[in-house]
Design an enzyme around this catalytic site. Structure first.
Site: not given
Ligand code: EPU
Length: 432
Positions: A312, A404, A124, A129, A30-31
């Site tokens: 995850d 999802r 969320c 986030r 998915k990701n």
């Molecule tokens: N963060 C910030 N600022 C930013 C971006 C992130 O503070 O601008 C923080 C977040 O709040 C969090 C940490 O950095 O505490 C890591 O977040 P990240 O941005 O890496 O997460 P994401 O990109 O929103 C993706 C996956 C998630 C997975 C995370 C971590 C996708 C679509 N989603 O989320 O997947 O948990 O990376 O590996 O790729 C899931 O599949 O269940 C899921 C939540």
């Protein structure tokens, strides 16, 4: 149990106590699929993405692309996108609410049109986030960034290369930056990037589209192209689905062959599976045999960015460790509030105490079926795992969270012998 009717989303009814046995194919990731589908915005040429899992987040992404003017054909697990006639750069309001990953439209829209309007995502169930790193990147890349009326307005007059260092490691932040820079001529440098296999799969696609990309540790050198090309790409297997099925196998004392897995993506998870009571061996190309070795060992887990232990997989291991012979400790370092499953697992008899980002789990011998609620995708998976091993029947509500991100998980488990039924919306159980 008595069946009554009220308004709910679909539920799963799981009868505990069967050992999982057989072979199962792991779906495409998915990701990895989501950012790759967003990459199609960059080009007017036809793109073909194979082994895309059929699930709600994919449907939401394709709806979003269609609403921007792309022609999308989705047949089985293959998606064809022709964004030749794309005419809009504003992502519809409700898509971000339905799916947070819609923020991945920022990079490619800005790259293609020099502007993008994307609704600002809120927090969320797993934490606030923020997307400050995405916006900081766009700003340093020379874009005007404004947040007004609940949306992010991005515009750039002259696309130019950039050197940018992320303050923290972010998966979609890295992907958004790559999606933008793939369409920017000249040599850019990104530092402190996420190197999850899903990010690397996007890198593969952007290379196919004509970008020159080198990855050295957490640094990426990228030379984009003014005319990104179409591509054909098969997405990588879903390492989180594979991990989830492994935990379910070990916890039920079963033996399962997983097909379509990349063991090299599963290092930290395999280590913990083996530490906790699983035995894993290669079983041919892209295939692993997993079985329980009869022990249920407690352990310490700290979630980290890849190649560390994935956040995850935290909820699924928390469910497994609820039945370990002793005390385990799970520390969640990635998300602020990713322990909602604990309250539900406790209803089933698990003994878990959460303090801040740490859960201390005193293993119990047995857990019992109960009526529990899914709060997010991976929390749902942990409840399914707990249901498989609980005594009696577990009713898992709000399984749209599961749908999802997992392609027919209940059907796959059923094929492996699990007793699991899907109840339609509007049906609930009471009086048990
Ligand atoms: N963060 C910030 N600022 C930013 C971006 C992130 O503070 O601008 C923080 C977040 O709040 C969090 C940490 O950095 O505490 C890591 O977040 P990240 O941005 O890496 O997460 P994401 O990109 O929103 C993706 C996956 C998630 C997975 C995370 C971590 C996708 C679509 N989603 O989320 O997947 O948990 O990376 O590996 O790729 C899931 O599949 O269940 C899921 C939540």
């Amino acid at each position: 149990m008595r069946i009554t009717t009220c308004y709910t989303s679909e539920s799963l009814l799981v009868e505990g106590g069967t050992r999982l046995r057989g072979r199962v194919r792991v779906s495409g990731s998915k990701n990895a699929s989501l950012p790759i589908l967003f990459a199609t915005i960059l080009t007017g040429e036809r793109c073909v993405v194979e082994d895309v899992p059929v699930l709600l987040d994919v449907k939401n992404t394709l709806d979003l692309l269609t609403s921007l003017g792309a022609e999308v054909v989705w047949e089985g697990n293959t998606v064809q996108v022709d964004a030749g006639n794309l005419k809009r750069w504003n992502t519809p309001e409700d898509t971000v609410r339905r799916m947070r990953a819609s923020i991945l439209s920022m990079g490619p829209l800005l790259s293609r049109f020099g502007r993008a309007v994307v609704p600002m995502p809120g927090g969320c169930s797993i934490g606030p986030r923020p997307i400050d790193q995405h916006l900081k990147f766009f700003s340093e890349a020379g874009a005007k960034v404004e947040v007004k009326n609940g949306s992010v307005y991005l515009s750039v007059t002259r696309k130019r290369p950039v050197e940018f260092t992320f303050d923290l490691i972010t998966v979609t932040g890295t992907e958004n930056a790559l999606l933008y820079l793939a369409g920017v001529e000249g040599k850019s440098v990104l530092r402190n990037v996420a190197v999850e296999p899903e990010v690397m799969d996007l890198v593969e696609v952007l290379r196919k589209m004509g970008a020159e990309i080198e990855v050295e540790g957490r640094t990426v050198l990228i030379k984009g192209t003014s005319a990104p090309k179409g591509f054909i790409h098969r997405v990588i297997p879903d390492r989180i689905e594979a991990g989830t099925l492994m935990v379910a196998t070990v916890v039920t004392g079963g033996e399962v062959v997983l097909e379509n897995v990349k063991p090299e993506h599963l290092g930290a998870v395999l280590e913990k599976i083996e530490e906790g009571g699983g035995a894993v061996e290669f079983s041919g190309k892209d295939s692993l045999r997993v079985r329980s070795n009869g022990r249920r060992r407690p352990m310490e887990i700290v979630t980290r960015e890849y190649p560390g232990f994935p956040t995850d997989m935290q909820a699924q291991f928390t469910a497994m460790l609820s039945l370990a012979e002793g005390r385990s400790r799970v520390v969640e370092t990635i998300f602020e509030s990713r322990f909602h499953h604990v309250a539900e697992l406790s209803k089933m008899g698990a003994n878990i105490k959460v303090r801040g980002r740490e859960a201390v789990i005193e293993g119990v011998e047995r857990i019992f079926g109960a009526e529990v609620y899914s709060t997010d995708l991976r929390a749902s998976a942990s409840l399914v795992i707990a249901g498989l091993v609980a005594e009696g029947t577990t009713l898992i509500r709000n399984v749209y969270h599961l749908d999802r991100g997992y392609e027919r998980l209940d059907e796959k488990l059923k094929k492996l012998g699990a007793r699991i039924e899907r109840l339609p919306s509007g049906v609930t159980l009471s009086g048990s």
